[in-house]
Motif scaffolding. Structure first.
Motif, PDB file in Angstrom:
ATOM      1  N   UNK A 142       1.010  -1.236  -0.162  1.00  0.00           N
ATOM      2  CA  UNK A 142      -0.070  -0.068  -0.096  1.00  0.00           C
ATOM      3  C   UNK A 142       0.915   0.951  -0.097  1.00  0.00           C
ATOM      4  N   UNK A 143       0.297   2.441  -0.276  1.00  0.00           N
ATOM      5  CA  UNK A 143       0.883   3.561  -0.163  1.00  0.00           C
ATOM      6  C   UNK A 143       0.512   4.560   0.815  1.00  0.00           C
ATOM      7  N   UNK A 144      -0.770   4.857   0.861  1.00  0.00           N
ATOM      8  CA  UNK A 144      -1.325   5.956   1.766  1.00  0.00           C
ATOM      9  C   UNK A 144      -1.976   5.094   3.167  1.00  0.00           C
ATOM     10  N   UNK A 145      -2.262   6.118   3.970  1.00  0.00           N
ATOM     11  CA  UNK A 145      -2.957   5.578   5.222  1.00  0.00           C
ATOM     12  C   UNK A 145      -4.428   5.193   4.708  1.00  0.00           C
ATOM     13  N   UNK A 146      -5.160   5.866   3.769  1.00  0.00           N
ATOM     14  CA  UNK A 146      -6.468   5.395   3.684  1.00  0.00           C
ATOM     15  C   UNK A 146      -6.417   3.945   2.884  1.00  0.00           C
ATOM     16  N   UNK A 147      -5.312   3.540   2.066  1.00  0.00           N
ATOM     17  CA  UNK A 147      -4.950   2.341   1.474  1.00  0.00           C
ATOM     18  C   UNK A 147      -4.750   1.264   2.620  1.00  0.00           C
ATOM     19  N   UNK A 195      -7.146  -2.114   3.478  1.00  0.00           N
ATOM     20  CA  UNK A 195      -6.509  -3.532   3.555  1.00  0.00           C
ATOM     21  C   UNK A 195      -6.908  -4.273   4.915  1.00  0.00           C
ATOM     22  N   UNK A 196      -6.564  -3.278   5.917  1.00  0.00           N
ATOM     23  CA  UNK A 196      -6.494  -3.960   7.310  1.00  0.00           C
ATOM     24  C   UNK A 196      -8.137  -4.221   7.771  1.00  0.00           C
ATOM     25  N   UNK A 197      -8.963  -3.328   7.379  1.00  0.00           N
ATOM     26  CA  UNK A 197     -10.456  -3.513   7.558  1.00  0.00           C
ATOM     27  C   UNK A 197     -11.054  -4.721   7.116  1.00  0.00           C
ATOM     28  N   UNK A 198     -10.687  -5.001   5.785  1.00  0.00           N
ATOM     29  CA  UNK A 198     -10.862  -6.224   4.898  1.00  0.00           C
ATOM     30  C   UNK A 198     -10.500  -7.451   5.688  1.00  0.00           C
ATOM     31  N   UNK A 243      -0.991  -6.646  14.524  1.00  0.00           N
ATOM     32  CA  UNK A 243       0.222  -5.920  15.035  1.00  0.00           C
ATOM     33  C   UNK A 243       0.303  -4.749  14.149  1.00  0.00           C
ATOM     34  N   UNK A 244       0.015  -3.523  14.866  1.00  0.00           N
ATOM     35  CA  UNK A 244      -0.124  -2.303  14.022  1.00  0.00           C
ATOM     36  C   UNK A 244       1.385  -1.694  14.297  1.00  0.00           C
ATOM     37  N   UNK A 245       2.314  -1.795  13.588  1.00  0.00           N
ATOM     38  CA  UNK A 245       3.619  -1.396  13.432  1.00  0.00           C
ATOM     39  C   UNK A 245       3.978  -0.485  12.721  1.00  0.00           C
ATOM     40  N   UNK A 246       3.076  -0.114  11.752  1.00  0.00           N
ATOM     41  CA  UNK A 246       3.313   1.045  10.755  1.00  0.00           C
ATOM     42  C   UNK A 246       3.237   2.355  11.413  1.00  0.00           C
ATOM     43  N   UNK A 247       4.204   3.105  10.773  1.00  0.00           N
ATOM     44  CA  UNK A 247       4.141   4.449  11.006  1.00  0.00           C
ATOM     45  C   UNK A 247       3.029   5.132  10.143  1.00  0.00           C
ATOM     46  N   UNK A 248       1.704   5.338  10.692  1.00  0.00           N
ATOM     47  CA  UNK A 248       0.977   5.800   9.592  1.00  0.00           C
ATOM     48  C   UNK A 248       0.694   7.419   9.772  1.00  0.00           C
ATOM     49  N   UNK A 249       0.655   7.996   8.446  1.00  0.00           N
ATOM     50  CA  UNK A 249       0.601   9.535   8.553  1.00  0.00           C
ATOM     51  C   UNK A 249      -0.543  10.082   9.219  1.00  0.00           C
ATOM     52  N   UNK A 305      -6.638  15.796   9.046  1.00  0.00           N
ATOM     53  CA  UNK A 305      -6.254  14.449   9.705  1.00  0.00           C
ATOM     54  C   UNK A 305      -6.775  13.031   8.970  1.00  0.00           C
ATOM     55  N   UNK A 306      -5.952  12.263   8.912  1.00  0.00           N
ATOM     56  CA  UNK A 306      -6.179  10.852   8.256  1.00  0.00           C
ATOM     57  C   UNK A 306      -6.978  10.065   9.266  1.00  0.00           C
ATOM     58  N   UNK A 307      -7.694   9.068   8.916  1.00  0.00           N
ATOM     59  CA  UNK A 307      -8.337   8.209   9.771  1.00  0.00           C
ATOM     60  C   UNK A 307      -7.584   7.493  10.493  1.00  0.00           C
ATOM     61  N   UNK A 308      -7.807   7.386  11.896  1.00  0.00           N
ATOM     62  CA  UNK A 308      -7.175   6.790  12.912  1.00  0.00           C
ATOM     63  C   UNK A 308      -7.395   5.427  12.919  1.00  0.00           C
ATOM     64  N   UNK A 309      -6.356   4.385  12.150  1.00  0.00           N
ATOM     65  CA  UNK A 309      -6.907   3.101  12.004  1.00  0.00           C
ATOM     66  C   UNK A 309      -7.213   2.221  13.217  1.00  0.00           C
ATOM     67  N   UNK A 310      -6.350   2.384  14.248  1.00  0.00           N
ATOM     68  CA  UNK A 310      -6.666   1.717  15.321  1.00  0.00           C
ATOM     69  C   UNK A 310      -7.688   2.168  16.025  1.00  0.00           C
TER      70      UNK A 310
END
Length: 408
Positions: A255-260, A264-267, A276-282, A309-314
């Motif tokens: 993936x590239x962006x936080x939205x992408x 993928x994580x939601x799916x 394990x949310x180790x990514x540094x999400x913008x 702001x991007x969506x906070x995935x966690x």
């Protein structure tokens, strides 16, 4: 510890130009802790001498059924009983035919026939021999008998032309073998678990050539994915762009962006046991992406960017969480514990891995890290500065102590 630690591996080498590669396969397995013994066919010994294998393994090399190093044991039966894993590399068309028909006319085939341990065949031969219907029938018989086959590579053959039948490179062989052995090992601590790992720093585009990102190399997330796989899990890695090689035996999603990444994580989240949310999400993205490269404006020095702001995935996943065990990461530069404890509670995490990236040898781009592990179940624990693989093992060890199994 490696999956290979103290595992008894018998390597059967048959006669082909690729026989020399068996030396490297053997050495790679030994470096991971395997105990290796070697059986050579008569033709293999013409390509690589028994002394070479004996020197590297520091074990007698079996070449003759009637060489009695121990008169109280039958050579092929004793070796077969010792074996945990049998690897035939390279496996010629002749050896494959003999094994498929159950022939036992030399020490290699008698040892193979007497071995009840899992068997792995890595073929190597001319492309016409590989495609021959007789060879394909023999391969089908091996599969029907429960013997595992690695598909040969396509490339330049000894005959001077390209085709399928080339022995894969030793690193590829060992990676394939490792994944096969992991899948068969039902006693590993994460066997049967589905682990979803995110890694790397996401990028938010400003225009076709520029983006906002961060310094994350992805190394910590990749270490988490590797350790989860070594512990027996089925692993999916959702990775932002990094310079790291794709790990073997792991489902990889780029993936590239936080939205992408969110998509993928939601799916995958509903079918996940451990996230394990180790990514540094913008945290921010441009409010509007410009379709053409932003040019300097001489009359208007400076540039103002409008961010949103991007969506906070966690945080979003916290509302969907059922029995998943969720591990978050927090990179801080000040007030480490205070900020980490807020994140732990706000995002309903089971475990938070926090680090102070302002310290030397900790965090971004390096091969080492130092983290504080926080959870609702125990007091915080701070590790020493350790390689990231060791940190990953410490994280999963803590998670297992908290009872991952009881949550799924």
């Amino acid at each position: 510890m490696s999956i290979w630690t103290d595992r008894h591996v018998t390597v059967v080498v048959s006669g082909g130009i690729a026989s020399y590669k068996a030396l490297t396969v053997m050495r790679l397995l030994m470096k991971q802790g395997a105990q290796v013994r070697v059986v050579l066919t008569a033709n293999a010994a013409k390509f690589v001498t028994p002394l070479t294998f004996q020197t590297l393994t520091q074990q007698p090399v079996v070449t003759d059924e009637f060489t009695l190093t121990d008169p109280t044991h039958v050579v092929h039966v004793a070796l077969a009983d010792w074996t945990d894993v049998m690897v035939m590399v390279p496996a010629t068309a002749n050896l494959i035919a003999k094994v498929a028909q159950g022939l036992a006319d030399d020490v290699a085939t008698t040892t193979i026939l007497a071995t009840t341990a899992p068997k792995y065949v890595i073929p190597a031969m001319n492309s016409h021999m590989w495609a021959n219907p007789a060879t394909q029938r023999n391969l089908a018989q091996l599969t029907a008998d429960g013997i595992h086959l690695m598909t040969p590579a396509t490339g330049l053959l000894a005959e001077g032309y390209a085709g399928q039948g080339r022995l894969p490179e030793p690193t590829e062989i060992v990676a394939w073998l490792t994944n096969q052995v992991i899948d068969a090992a039902t006693d590993l601590p994460l066997h049967g678990k589905k682990v979803l790992v995110t890694a790397g720093g996401t990028r938010e585009m400003l225009d076709p050539v520029r983006y906002i990102s961060n310094r994350s190399s992805g190394k910590m997330g990749y270490a988490m994915a590797q350790v989860a796989r070594e512990m027996g899990a089925t692993v999916t890695l959702v990775s932002a762009q990094t310079a790291l090689p794709r790990p073997q035996g792991i489902q990889y999603i780029q993936v590239t962006s936080a939205a992408e990444m969110l998509k993928q994580v939601e799916q995958a989240f509903a079918q996940t046991d451990i996230l394990v949310m180790a990514a540094a999400v913008s945290d921010y993205r441009p409010a509007q992406v410009v379709t053409q490269k932003i040019k300097k404006q001489a009359a208007e020095p400076g540039l103002t960017l409008h961010l949103t702001e991007t969506t906070d995935i966690l945080k979003k996943l916290a509302t969907q969480k059922q029995n998943q065990y969720v591990i978050g990461f927090a990179a801080e530069t000040q007030n480490l514990l205070a900020n980490a404890e807020k994140k732990l509670a706000a995002k309903k995490l089971d475990l938070l891995v926090a680090n102070d990236v302002s310290k030397p040898g900790v965090g971004f781009n390096g091969d080492t890290n130092q983290v504080t592990l926080l959870s609702p179940y125990a007091t915080p624990v701070t590790t020493a500065v350790l390689p990231k693989l060791a940190i990953a093992k410490a994280v999963f060890k803590t998670a297992l102590e908290h009872g991952i199994a009881s949550k799924n």
